[in-house]
Motif scaffolding. Structure first.
Motif, PDB file in Angstrom:
ATOM      1  N   VAL A  26       0.848  -1.198   0.000  1.00 53.50           N
ATOM      2  CA  VAL A  26       0.000   0.000   0.000  1.00 53.50           C
ATOM      3  C   VAL A  26       0.880   1.243   0.000  1.00 53.50           C
ATOM      4  CG1 VAL A  26      -1.745   1.309   1.256  1.00 53.50           C
ATOM      5  CG2 VAL A  26      -1.874  -1.189   1.190  1.00 53.50           C
ATOM      6  N   LYS A  27       0.738   2.057  -1.063  1.00 53.56           N
ATOM      7  CA  LYS A  27       1.496   3.303  -1.167  1.00 53.56           C
ATOM      8  C   LYS A  27       0.603   4.525  -1.004  1.00 53.56           C
ATOM      9  CE  LYS A  27       5.023   1.268  -4.074  1.00 53.56           C
ATOM     10  NZ  LYS A  27       5.588   1.191  -5.410  1.00 53.56           N
ATOM     11  N   SER A  28      -0.656   4.392  -1.409  1.00 53.48           N
ATOM     12  CA  SER A  28      -1.603   5.486  -1.240  1.00 53.48           C
ATOM     13  C   SER A  28      -2.988   4.906  -0.978  1.00 53.48           C
ATOM     14  CB  SER A  28      -1.629   6.386  -2.473  1.00 53.48           C
ATOM     15  OG  SER A  28      -2.135   5.686  -3.592  1.00 53.48           O
ATOM     16  N   VAL A  29      -3.814   5.703  -0.300  1.00 53.53           N
ATOM     17  CA  VAL A  29      -5.175   5.280   0.030  1.00 53.53           C
ATOM     18  C   VAL A  29      -6.139   6.366  -0.403  1.00 53.53           C
ATOM     19  CG1 VAL A  29      -6.784   4.759   1.920  1.00 53.53           C
ATOM     20  CG2 VAL A  29      -4.465   3.842   1.973  1.00 53.53           C
ATOM     21  N   VAL A  30      -7.240   5.942  -1.033  1.00 50.21           N
ATOM     22  CA  VAL A  30      -8.332   6.845  -1.377  1.00 50.21           C
ATOM     23  C   VAL A  30      -9.581   6.292  -0.702  1.00 50.21           C
ATOM     24  CG1 VAL A  30      -9.774   7.760  -3.229  1.00 50.21           C
ATOM     25  CG2 VAL A  30      -7.317   7.480  -3.583  1.00 50.21           C
ATOM     26  N   ILE A  31     -10.201   7.106   0.128  1.00 54.40           N
ATOM     27  CA  ILE A  31     -11.447   6.711   0.771  1.00 54.40           C
ATOM     28  C   ILE A  31     -12.559   7.468   0.068  1.00 54.40           C
ATOM     29  CG2 ILE A  31     -12.727   6.613   2.926  1.00 54.40           C
ATOM     30  CD1 ILE A  31      -9.957   6.431   4.311  1.00 54.40           C
ATOM     31  N   GLU A  32     -13.386   6.723  -0.652  1.00 52.88           N
ATOM     32  CA  GLU A  32     -14.392   7.317  -1.530  1.00 52.88           C
ATOM     33  C   GLU A  32     -15.621   7.811  -0.777  1.00 52.88           C
ATOM     34  OE1 GLU A  32     -15.072   4.375  -4.616  1.00 52.88           O
ATOM     35  OE2 GLU A  32     -13.429   5.246  -5.776  1.00 52.88           O
ATOM     36  N   ASN A  33     -16.448   8.565  -1.509  1.00 55.07           N
ATOM     37  CA  ASN A  33     -17.701   9.066  -0.969  1.00 55.07           C
ATOM     38  C   ASN A  33     -18.548   7.917  -0.452  1.00 55.07           C
ATOM     39  OD1 ASN A  33     -17.022  11.678  -1.690  1.00 55.07           O
ATOM     40  ND2 ASN A  33     -18.017  11.529  -3.663  1.00 55.07           N
ATOM     41  N   SER A  34     -19.380   8.199   0.500  1.00 56.85           N
ATOM     42  CA  SER A  34     -20.315   7.278   1.159  1.00 56.85           C
ATOM     43  C   SER A  34     -19.689   6.480   2.287  1.00 56.85           C
ATOM     44  CB  SER A  34     -21.007   6.332   0.171  1.00 56.85           C
ATOM     45  OG  SER A  34     -21.775   7.072  -0.743  1.00 56.85           O
ATOM     46  N   VAL A  35     -18.367   6.460   2.412  1.00 53.58           N
ATOM     47  CA  VAL A  35     -17.735   5.879   3.589  1.00 53.58           C
ATOM     48  C   VAL A  35     -17.778   6.966   4.657  1.00 53.58           C
ATOM     49  CG1 VAL A  35     -15.601   4.943   4.572  1.00 53.58           C
ATOM     50  CG2 VAL A  35     -16.244   4.388   2.214  1.00 53.58           C
ATOM     51  N   VAL A  52      -2.865   9.851   1.822  1.00 50.51           N
ATOM     52  CA  VAL A  52      -4.235   9.429   2.069  1.00 50.51           C
ATOM     53  C   VAL A  52      -5.155  10.558   1.629  1.00 50.51           C
ATOM     54  CG1 VAL A  52      -5.933   8.740   3.808  1.00 50.51           C
ATOM     55  CG2 VAL A  52      -3.554   8.053   4.068  1.00 50.51           C
ATOM     56  N   ASN A  53      -6.166  10.214   0.847  1.00 44.19           N
ATOM     57  CA  ASN A  53      -7.172  11.181   0.421  1.00 44.19           C
ATOM     58  C   ASN A  53      -8.516  10.718   0.988  1.00 44.19           C
ATOM     59  OD1 ASN A  53      -8.591  13.199  -0.797  1.00 44.19           O
ATOM     60  ND2 ASN A  53      -8.394  12.393  -2.857  1.00 44.19           N
ATOM     61  N   ILE A  54      -9.078  11.502   1.901  1.00 44.25           N
ATOM     62  CA  ILE A  54     -10.296  11.130   2.612  1.00 44.25           C
ATOM     63  C   ILE A  54     -11.448  11.988   2.109  1.00 44.25           C
ATOM     64  CG2 ILE A  54     -11.376  10.970   4.881  1.00 44.25           C
ATOM     65  CD1 ILE A  54      -8.525  10.748   6.043  1.00 44.25           C
ATOM     66  N   SER A  55     -12.543  11.344   1.709  1.00 44.59           N
ATOM     67  CA  SER A  55     -13.694  12.084   1.182  1.00 44.59           C
ATOM     68  C   SER A  55     -14.372  12.912   2.270  1.00 44.59           C
ATOM     69  CB  SER A  55     -14.720  11.126   0.561  1.00 44.59           C
ATOM     70  OG  SER A  55     -15.500  10.530   1.570  1.00 44.59           O
ATOM     71  N   ASP A  56     -15.147  13.878   1.849  1.00 41.09           N
ATOM     72  CA  ASP A  56     -15.872  14.740   2.781  1.00 41.09           C
ATOM     73  C   ASP A  56     -16.961  13.998   3.546  1.00 41.09           C
ATOM     74  OD1 ASP A  56     -14.392  17.010   2.261  1.00 41.09           O
ATOM     75  OD2 ASP A  56     -15.743  17.728   0.702  1.00 41.09           O
ATOM     76  N   ASP A  57     -17.332  12.801   3.124  1.00 37.48           N
ATOM     77  CA  ASP A  57     -18.361  12.037   3.826  1.00 37.48           C
ATOM     78  C   ASP A  57     -17.847  11.423   5.126  1.00 37.48           C
ATOM     79  OD1 ASP A  57     -20.177  12.651   1.852  1.00 37.48           O
ATOM     80  OD2 ASP A  57     -20.065  10.698   0.861  1.00 37.48           O
ATOM     81  N   VAL A  58     -16.535  11.306   5.275  1.00 38.15           N
ATOM     82  CA  VAL A  58     -15.967  10.747   6.506  1.00 38.15           C
ATOM     83  C   VAL A  58     -16.114  11.776   7.624  1.00 38.15           C
ATOM     84  CG1 VAL A  58     -13.847   9.969   7.645  1.00 38.15           C
ATOM     85  CG2 VAL A  58     -14.374   9.198   5.326  1.00 38.15           C
ATOM     86  N   LYS A  59     -16.751  11.343   8.711  1.00 41.92           N
ATOM     87  CA  LYS A  59     -17.011  12.228   9.849  1.00 41.92           C
ATOM     88  C   LYS A  59     -16.179  11.886  11.073  1.00 41.92           C
ATOM     89  CE  LYS A  59     -20.059  14.323   7.409  1.00 41.92           C
ATOM     90  NZ  LYS A  59     -19.521  15.298   6.505  1.00 41.92           N
ATOM     91  N   SER A  60     -15.596  10.684  11.097  1.00 39.58           N
ATOM     92  CA  SER A  60     -14.769  10.314  12.244  1.00 39.58           C
ATOM     93  C   SER A  60     -13.668   9.350  11.814  1.00 39.58           C
ATOM     94  CB  SER A  60     -15.615   9.686  13.351  1.00 39.58           C
ATOM     95  OG  SER A  60     -16.150   8.447  12.937  1.00 39.58           O
TER      96      SER A  60
END
Length: 82
Positions: A26-35, A52-60
């Motif tokens: 794992v070199k990079s992580v993308v957490i998509e919308n709805s997570v 790491v790129n975290i979508s705006d849907d992540v709240k915690s």
């Protein structure tokens, strides 16, 4: 093959989910919308992860979600997460 791990789906990521079998790749992580959350210890010891790129849907983000990620240099956090 490029080391990019994409997390998709909807709702909360369970605590204790880890990527131990692929940590070294794992070199990079993308957490998509709805997570909506990142679980505790989710990326524990992903030593080669640099971003790491975290979508705006992540709240915690769970405790020690990025613990011992010694190469991590860039995290794109959504609004409201500090």
């Amino acid at each position: 093959s490029d080391g990019k791990l994409v997390i998709s789906g909807s709702g909360n990521m369970e605590n204790g989910v880890s990527w131990n079998s692929i940590n070294d790749y794992v070199k990079s992580v993308v957490i998509e919308n709805s997570v909506t959350s990142i679980g505790t210890h989710a990326f524990y010891r992903c030593y080669n992860m640099t971003s790491v790129n975290i979508s705006d849907d992540v709240k915690s983000i769970g405790k020690k979600a990025f613990y011992d990620c010694s190469s991590l240099i860039s995290i794109n956090l959504p609004n409201g997460i500090t």
